[in-house]
Design an enzyme around this catalytic site. Structure first.
Site, mmCIF file in Angstrom:
data_model
loop_
_atom_site.group_PDB
_atom_site.id
_atom_site.type_symbol
_atom_site.label_atom_id
_atom_site.label_comp_id
_atom_site.label_asym_id
_atom_site.label_seq_id
_atom_site.Cartn_x
_atom_site.Cartn_y
_atom_site.Cartn_z
ATOM 1 N N GLY A 184 -0.584 -25.369 0.545
ATOM 2 C CA GLY A 184 -0.676 -24.651 1.813
ATOM 3 C C GLY A 184 0.680 -24.523 2.484
ATOM 4 N N GLU A 212 3.002 -30.195 9.266
ATOM 5 C CA GLU A 212 4.318 -30.221 8.607
ATOM 6 C C GLU A 212 5.381 -30.771 9.542
ATOM 7 O OE1 GLU A 212 4.090 -29.896 5.549
ATOM 8 O OE2 GLU A 212 2.109 -28.961 5.544
HETATM 9 ZN ZN LIG Z 1 1.365 -33.390 4.417
#
Ligand SMILES: [Zn+2]
Ligand SMILES: *[C@@H]1O[C@H](CO)[C@@H](O)[C@H](O)[C@H]1NC(C)=O
Ligand SMILES: *[C@@H]1O[C@H](CO)[C@@H](O)[C@H](O)[C@H]1NC(C)=O
Ligand SMILES: *[C@@H]1O[C@H](CO)[C@@H](O)[C@H](O)[C@H]1NC(C)=O
Ligand SMILES: *[C@@H]1O[C@H](CO)[C@@H](O)[C@H](O)[C@H]1NC(C)=O
Ligand SMILES: *[C@@H]1O[C@H](CO)[C@@H](O)[C@H](O)[C@H]1NC(C)=O
Ligand SMILES: *[C@@H]1O[C@H](CO)[C@@H](O)[C@H](O)[C@H]1NC(C)=O
Ligand SMILES: CC(=O)N[C@H]1CO[C@H](CO)[C@@H](O)[C@@H]1O
Length: 924
Positions: A338, A375
């Site tokens: 992702g 992130e």
């Molecule tokens: Zn991660």
């Protein structure tokens, strides 16, 4: 070095020097686990039931081991890479490179092992590298160099020994293929204005940096990187840069980047492209990069809006400033996972970063907020502080998966994302953690060696159970204490006023981390007896139980033994007990029948007395206890009766997931009709409610999660045949077909509408969808179409679509496995997908089998519907037939598939009849 999670000496010093650096706590915690783990080794080893393949002991040479020896330690790399974005004379895309690494000898040795994979190294006097000593030290001569290809080493044997404390410079030149394999340094292609564009990008995690340049490719082997990229004049190079010096040299640009921080190889990233960016005027140096068209179209604006606030949130949360001087986010057309938390240059799938309000649903928007937040959380936790080895990946991923909701909640406070963790982490984790093929969060270092084994660590257990267990910790410590603990020391938390714990934090957490599975708490409200039990194993946990009695929230109870009497839980006939209040704990709850009955009647008379997330919990616990034959299935089914009155998203989503499981079990049997009739009755009020508040489906609800519920209302109403639903979706689609340039279907509803219309239609609808898919310029829209194309009931269309997944011109490699998964979830498509995967097993295995995160998903998707003895025998034969090729990173998934199918067969034999009878009795 000890077992498990360990913070390297260098890092520890760096952390001290930067005094402000937080997170000491979790490290302290992990070091404790570590010690505890070896102490309790005997006690807890049996927790792991998944078989560890014995490593064949053919030789004991260092190059036959997957782990690097502890003789050398890298200081810094100087790497120059030149990707060629046009084919060479052999029709190949390549890159050339020059790389040097300065390393220190820690222990006397005459052997250098350095990772190198699929690189063609230049020979110097017959050797693949040159070695020189630093500061007047003479390096021993190279005796011989060769490749240990299985372990992915360049082996350099020396005439004499390297000296401890001295530094050496190892130099290589090489050529590599810039393949479209989504690993290491690779290329991605896309069309813009009718022109094919090529960009060069990286994905190093977990073991692909060695495919870009020779390196000591383990997370604990941190070093500084000096990177230089040579590239075409009209392209831009993105890496960890502060200042770039541009030197014109034979019509190329040379971009020299400043030194990075000391960091792991798996976090290195660089990109060469002609992408454009947008930036805000801020001190964090936030930029959003994407295809020129996407940026011009404003698709990066939403990500830009939230990135800086989320960074600021984490600075406060970690009590540490953002460690770098810039933060680039880049959306890539070909990307296998992702997103990836490369330090300073975070890479994303387009769907995880780009948002177009005209065509993207609000679910797409939420995904962007949570992925960006996840992130960015890693910029500290994972990047600044790093796991020594992949066996403790759960700390890294579990933590980021937990705090991503805090960051997203900060950016979008009205979305209620925190509550959604129960759907996306806790209940998702329960689903795999209840299997015997599950495993503890923390694995032994020795169990994780090969790239496939490392890849398997990126699992639901690491991410979702990790998140759920850390959330529980945070709940029983309280959020402020947990967050503060990140900055101080976890052991100090035990003495924090106001937090009374029966045992120390590490003693409590050990049980959750070193044992697989989770407890089912059974509360007998007739006696007040509270007990715990694992489905299959003889484990005990220290369980924090928050609970309420009728309308009253009660004091938290700690269950520390198998069973205990807790008098306040003995209640009278008009009271009920609800445990795991707000679902803060990682466990399921069962009650005596009387209490279940009283909870059910509370739900039916006034469900709002019970908190929203607990309504979802009741549904999910009941269904899963029934699946484990702990309670009667009719009891579980009865938890869905109150849904007539339910308008909230989280309970509906929990119900839908459990009912979907039923659909998969029963849609080929006589139960199906009765079940459809019942569900139609249950969803009708919801469908009508949204019809009213959306002015006859011309607008969408205003609340964020209400919009999700609206989607459920439409899709469930259409799939069960509620009057007026299919007419609606099909007319919308038809209108679009008549006017392809003006799609008036609301973005939120598109997935449902496309799927429904393509399922009802034939070749014409499918071809239209395919055309629109190919033309889509927004990734989120393309995904909706790609998944809807799998909804057709026409077998030859499905077969052709399956074939397309092997043609990257039609379906990108990053999307192939998920497309097959979509097809397999279709009742007609499932056997076709299964045959297709078996027939092309070698192809898929070669492409994805050894390291890809998506491979295990492919296996679980194509076997998801299996529930008959015939299907089980097919699975077992498949396992046998391919034993030689093996299953790589899908090994665990295959075991889970066999276990799940076996369980379903047994369960169906006992429950099919009562289920049928119940649906018949409840159908109108
Ligand atoms: Zn991660
Ligand atoms: C673990 O398994 C071994 C061998 O099967 C057995 O002897 C030992 O008692 C088990 N330990 C526990 C704590 O169950
Ligand atoms: C590596 O690069 C840095 C920065 O350009 C330079 O200062 C250093 O001398 C180089 N090291 C070697 C051994 O070439
Ligand atoms: C590396 O060498 C092999 C064998 O000579 C050759 O087949 C391959 O094409 C080379 N790769 C590159 C990127 O030059
Ligand atoms: C479950 O409940 C139903 C209806 O109350 C009953 O007919 C059935 O026997 C029960 N099944 C079991 C296994 O107890
Ligand atoms: C809602 O829309 C449908 C189809 O567009 C139409 O048939 C129906 O009459 C409308 N209902 C109301 C109450 O406006
Ligand atoms: C698209 O269709 C809607 C309603 O059918 C209309 O109001 C709108 O003006 C059209 N837009 C374009 C760009 O043609
Ligand atoms: C984004 C990033 O990691 N930047 C680093 C690159 O290297 C410089 C040193 O010149 C660091 O200070 C930056 O933090």
């Amino acid at each position: 070095m000890g077992k498990g999670y360990y913070i390297s000496k260098h890092l520890a010093t760096a952390a001290m020097v930067l005094a402000a650096i937080a997170l000491v706590t979790i490290i302290a915690l992990s070091v404790v686990y570590n010690r505890e783990k070896s102490k309790n080794a005997a006690k807890f080893t049996n927790a792991t039931t998944s078989p560890v393949p014995p490593t064949p002991k053919t030789s004991n040479e260092p190059w036959d081991k997957y782990r690097l020896p502890d003789t050398l330690s890298p200081e810094y790399y100087n790497v120059t890479l030149w990707p060629r974005l046009v084919k060479n004379v052999n029709g190949m895309y390549i890159f050339t490179g020059i790389s040097g690494v300065m390393f220190t000898c820690v222990k006397k040795t005459d052997l250098i092992l350095i990772h190198s994979n699929k690189l063609n190294l230049t020979l110097f006097k017959g050797h693949h590298a040159k070695l020189t000593g630093q500061s007047g030290v003479t390096a021993p001569a190279i005796k011989t160099t060769w490749f240990q290809t299985e372990k992915q080493y360049l082996v350099i044997q020396l005439e004499g020994k390297l000296k401890p404390g001295k530094s050496y410079w190892l130099y290589t030149e090489f050529t590599g293929e810039l393949a479209d394999d989504l690993e290491g340094f690779y290329r991605s292609e896309y069309m813009e204005d009718g022109e094919k564009k090529i960009i060069a990008i990286t994905q190093m995690q977990a073991t692909y940096a060695r495919k870009a340049f020779p390196c000591f490719d383990e997370p604990g082997m941190k070093a500084v990187f000096h990177i230089t990229l040579i590239h075409d004049l009209e392209t831009t190079a993105l890496s960890n840069k502060t200042e770039n010096v541009i030197v014109d040299e034979t019509a190329v640009t040379r971009t020299i980047f400043g030194p990075t921080k000391k960091m792991s190889t798996y976090l290195v990233a660089f990109v060469v492209s002609d992408f454009k960016y947008i930036s805000a005027k801020d001190k964090k140096g936030v930029r959003i990069w994407a295809r020129k068209k996407a940026i011009e179209d404003g698709q990066g604006d939403y990500a830009l809006k939230i990135t800086q606030p989320i960074l600021e949130f984490f600075e406060k949360y970690y009590n540490t400033s953002y460690p770098l001087s810039k933060s680039d986010q880049i959306a890539l057309p070909d990307f296998n996972s992702g997103a990836m938390e490369n330090w300073g240059l975070v890479t994303y799938r387009e769907t995880a970063l780009l948002y177009d309000p005209r065509t993207s649903a609000n679910g797409n928007k939420q995904r962007i907020a949570t992925v960006v937040s996840h992130e960015l959380a890693h910029m500290w936790f994972g990047n600044l502080v790093t796991v020594k080895w992949w066996n403790d990946l759960w700390l890294n991923e579990g933590f980021a998966s937990y705090v991503e909701y805090l960051g997203a909640d900060y950016a979008e406070p009205t979305w209620n994302t925190k509550d959604q963790t129960i759907l996306y982490d806790l209940q998702r984790a329960f689903a795999v953690d209840s299997l015997t093929s599950s495993h503890p969060l923390s694995r032994k270092k020795e169990e994780v060696n090969t790239p496939s084994e490392i890849s398997e660590m990126f699992s639901t257990i690491s991410y979702s159970k990790g998140a759920a267990v850390l959330k529980m910790l945070s709940e029983f410590l309280t959020e402020p204490v947990f967050a503060k603990g990140l900055g101080v020391s976890l052991t100090a938390v035990d003495q924090t006023p106001g937090v009374k714990l029966p045992y120390s934090v590490h003693e409590i957490m050990n049980r959750w981390i070193l044992q697989m599975g989770f407890p089912v708490i059974t509360i007998d409200t007739r006696t007040g007896n509270v007990s715990q039990k694992h489905f299959l194993l003889d484990y005990e946990w220290f369980v924090p139980i928050k609970w309420m009695k009728k309308h009253q929230v009660q004091d938290q109870l700690w269950l520390l033994q198998k069973s205990a009497l807790h008098k306040p839980m003995k209640v009278s006939k008009d009271e009920w007990v609800l445990a795991n209040l707000h679902v803060s704990g990682y466990f399921r709850v069962n009650y005596d029948l009387g209490n279940w009955e009283r909870l059910l009647s509370q739900l039916e008379s006034d469900h709002q007395v019970i908190p929203v997330v607990n309504r979802a919990q009741i549904l999910d616990d009941a269904f899963n206890l029934a699946r484990a034959s702990i309670i009667n299935i009719t009891l579980a089914l009865r938890t869905t009766k109150y849904l007539l009155h339910e308008r909230e998203y989280i309970p509906w989503e929990a119900a839908l997931r459990n009912l979907n499981y039923f659909f998969q079990l029963f849609d080929r049997s006589e139960v199906y009709g009765a079940m459809q009739a019942y569900l139609k009755k249950q969803v009708k009020p919801l469908f009508e409610y949204f019809g009213i508040i959306s002015s006859n489906w011309t607008t969408v609800a205003s609340g964020h999660t209400d919009q999700f519920t609206q989607i459920i209302a439409l899709s469930l109403a259409c799939s069960t045949g509620v009057e007026g639903c299919r007419e609606l979706t099909r007319s919308w689609f038809k209108k679009w077909m008549q006017n392809p340039h003006n799609n008036t279907i609301h973005p939120n509803l598109r997935s449902t509408v496309y799927c429904d219309a393509i399922a009802a239609g034939g070749t014409e609808e499918w071809n239209f969808g395919w055309q629109m898919f190919q033309k889509a310029t927004v990734a989120a829209e393309a995904v909706k179409l790609r998944s809807a194309l799998a909804c057709t009931k026409v077998p030859w269309l499905l077969n052709r679509y399956l074939e397309y997944t092997m043609n990257p011109e039609k379906i990108r490699k990053q999307d192939a496995t998920s497309t097959i998964g979509y097809i397999a979830s279709n009742i007609i498509g499932q056997p076709l997908a299964w045959d297709f995967v078996r027939a092309n097993w070698d192809y898929f295995f070669k492409l994805y089998g050894t390291g890809s995160f998506t491979f295990s998903r492919l296996i679980s998707d194509v076997t998801y519907r299996f529930c008959t003895p015939f299907e089980l025998s097919q699975l077992k034969r498949f396992q046998k037939d391919n034993a030689e090729t093996g299953f790589g990173s899908g090994t665990q998934a295959l075991q889970q598939a066999i276990e799940k199918t076996t369980a379903k067969i047994k369960w169906l034999a006992e429950n099919k009849e009562p289920v049928l009878q119940w649906f018949l009795s409840e159908s109108p």
